[in-house]
Scaffold this active site. Sequence first.
Site, PDB file in Angstrom:
ATOM      1  N   ASP A  39      12.572 -12.481   0.587  1.00  0.00           N
ATOM      2  CA  ASP A  39      11.618 -11.637   1.300  1.00  0.00           C
ATOM      3  C   ASP A  39      11.687 -10.261   0.636  1.00  0.00           C
ATOM      4  O   ASP A  39      12.604  -9.496   0.880  1.00  0.00           O
ATOM      5  CB  ASP A  39      12.007 -11.572   2.785  1.00  0.00           C
TER       6      ASP A  39
ATOM      7  N   LYS B   6       6.422  -1.429  -3.219  1.00  0.00           N
ATOM      8  CA  LYS B   6       5.511  -2.516  -2.842  1.00  0.00           C
ATOM      9  C   LYS B   6       4.142  -1.996  -2.426  1.00  0.00           C
ATOM     10  O   LYS B   6       3.147  -2.697  -2.541  1.00  0.00           O
ATOM     11  CB  LYS B   6       6.155  -3.290  -1.695  1.00  0.00           C
TER      12      LYS B   6
ATOM     13  N   GLU C 147       4.179 -14.191   4.129  1.00  0.00           N
ATOM     14  CA  GLU C 147       5.307 -13.887   5.014  1.00  0.00           C
ATOM     15  C   GLU C 147       5.196 -14.558   6.397  1.00  0.00           C
ATOM     16  O   GLU C 147       6.142 -15.196   6.838  1.00  0.00           O
ATOM     17  CB  GLU C 147       5.473 -12.370   5.141  1.00  0.00           C
TER      18      GLU C 147
ATOM     19  N   ASP D 215       3.666  -9.977  12.437  1.00  0.00           N
ATOM     20  CA  ASP D 215       4.624  -9.502  11.438  1.00  0.00           C
ATOM     21  C   ASP D 215       4.371  -8.028  11.104  1.00  0.00           C
ATOM     22  O   ASP D 215       3.453  -7.713  10.347  1.00  0.00           O
ATOM     23  CB  ASP D 215       4.498 -10.392  10.184  1.00  0.00           C
TER      24      ASP D 215
END
Lengths: 184, 520
Positions: free
Chosen positions: B8, B70, B171, B193
């Site tokens: 992850d 990211k 994810e 999420d």
Amino acid sequence: MSQELRKTVRINTLYEIVDDLDYYQLLKQKTNCKQSSIAPAFQLQSKALHPDNAPSALKDKANYIFTAINEAFRILKEPQNRLEYDGLLKNGVIRVEDTALRSGSERSSANDPSKAAQTEQSKKYWLMGLSDMDAERYDSAVMNIKFALQFERENEVFQEWLEKAQKAAQEAPKKEKNPFKIRL
Amino acid sequence: MSLAVGIDLGTSNSVVSYFDGDKVQTIADKEGRTIHPSVVAYGYGNTTVVGYRAKQQMSYAPENTISSAKRLIGQHFDSPEIQRIRKLTSWGIVKGIHNDARIRVQGQIYTPQEVSAHVLIHLKKTAEEALHKPVNQAVITVPAYFNDQQRQATRDAAEIAGLECLRILNEPTAAALAYGHQNKTTQHIAVFDLGGGTFDISILRIKDGFYEVLSTAGDTFLGGDDFDWAITEELIRQVKQHHGLDISKRYVAQAKLRKAAEEAKITLSTEPTAQLAIPSLTRNKNGEMIHFQHTLNRRDFRALATPLIDRCIEVVSKAIQEAQLSTLQVENCLLVGGMTRTPLIREAVEKFFGRTPISSLNPDEVVSVGAAIQAYNLQHQNNETVLLDVTPQSLGVATQGGFISTIITKNTSIPVEQSQIFTTTRDNQTEVRIKVYQGESGKTKENTFLGDFVLKDIRPALRGEIEVRVTFQIDADGILQVSAKNEETGSAVSMYIEEANKLSQSEKNNLKETVYEESS
């Protein structure tokens, strides 16, 4: 026969015939099957044929087969689409584009606006309008499409593009004044 | 045999897990920590440090310490998101040669892929130390709402790090897989999420090892960081009010406030108030040291957080609508991401679904656990599990006037192949340029440009006479291939969108060398 070998044979065989199978055959169902049996049938076929579960050497073939199975489920899971597909199937159509199930007028305008003009007079202005849109001369496009509409007041494609052009013209940053030219 | 792990790769923190077919293990470093900050610090000689050691550097050398790479990966420099975070970061963001966003630290330019590769190498080494075996393969997760370019850039980061990427997995899908591994009931589940930098919601149907994603929606610029920033901005206002000093350009002071803001946010998850005390924050105009103190209570935090939470809930209702379900049909809601520990978020989710969210799984680890399970499945071709994901954003080509004709609509299950017929738009046109876009707007300008190619040698004819069939294919790996075929002659061209991606193979090879030098 081992499970692995059975799978290899099944994928190789299906790969040869997949283009000739209709959606019901892809899901191993009868054409008159209950709507509620479609999803479980798809799940069974997924477990058997999803490329993630295929031997490495057969990934591409499994991907090709499963794309068709996925498409079959996408169409048959919606009762309305299934009904339309059943009609097409009787006429020998085994695979359809999703877009083919939408209404005809929507399709022609989305795919090929240049064929939308029905008269010679409107066509001239309409095509000029379209090339204006291409070149982002929105003000000019609005004028040309309006001219085209003069000859064909009911043309829905014209109306739709006029709205697009007007919206674009409004949103376009006001550059230097773009003089409108009449070309005859 | 080399091992395959699940990673992850988060905005703020990363987690790596391994599944051996029997038990899942979330991998801890020598100090026993399973959560590794996705932070890379430059400036110790010619080398870099990653993880906790890098995070320590953040408070005294923020300009050399990169967190949240990211957020930049696979983004155009001109995108509004990049322009917004440019103002917030302590390091520079510059335009790369492919109009991509790059990072400038100490006069050096780095791609976000390189920075992420450093994080991946750190995770790979941590896993190898714990498992005592080489780790060469991984399933890496990305936010479901990532576009094709962001996914491709993540694949590149893996390649630079020397990891074979078995799959880029969404994810929320990974989290659902981890949940379904424990709980075998047939059900509809919503995965909420909220991570460090992104928000995703996916609605799935789970039945006997069959995972079907019905819809997915998200916001790639909404996450825990934004809550921290909201508090930080409030603290900056407080400093201005009480000390008459604008510190919005003082990065070291701001980094201190930001650290305090993050701690206050965590404190407020369990306590009614949070005391902030930052001695020696900065000097005022007269050169006197400012010692900043402030008390934040839950009501203050609620006021700051509500606009952000409302944005999440709006996205959730959109996803449920697209799954053609009502909230009542969603039997369970799974919370993922450290940010969902915040009681305000739990409250909002509970209120929306009318049921208590599942909390049996560790929200920080569940995504990497799911990725590890998928890594095992892909390595062993496990026949008991099938994951059917969807394409999160629509794909289409540019047509006349800067508009988009959609070929594959969002939330279509993959693998998929769809095509449309287009005609020439000018008389005597001898070639057609196919420009591929991703996004939901009908206009090219508001969508993401993925790449283009040209179909040549068309017979000169009147406009509208020649027909060209454009076909989009997405395989089970999520890789898009676009082809165009002249229906008259049968001649065709095609391209993989990854070929149009930003880093060329030689660039990647060069980076591979430098990244390894820096991290050794």
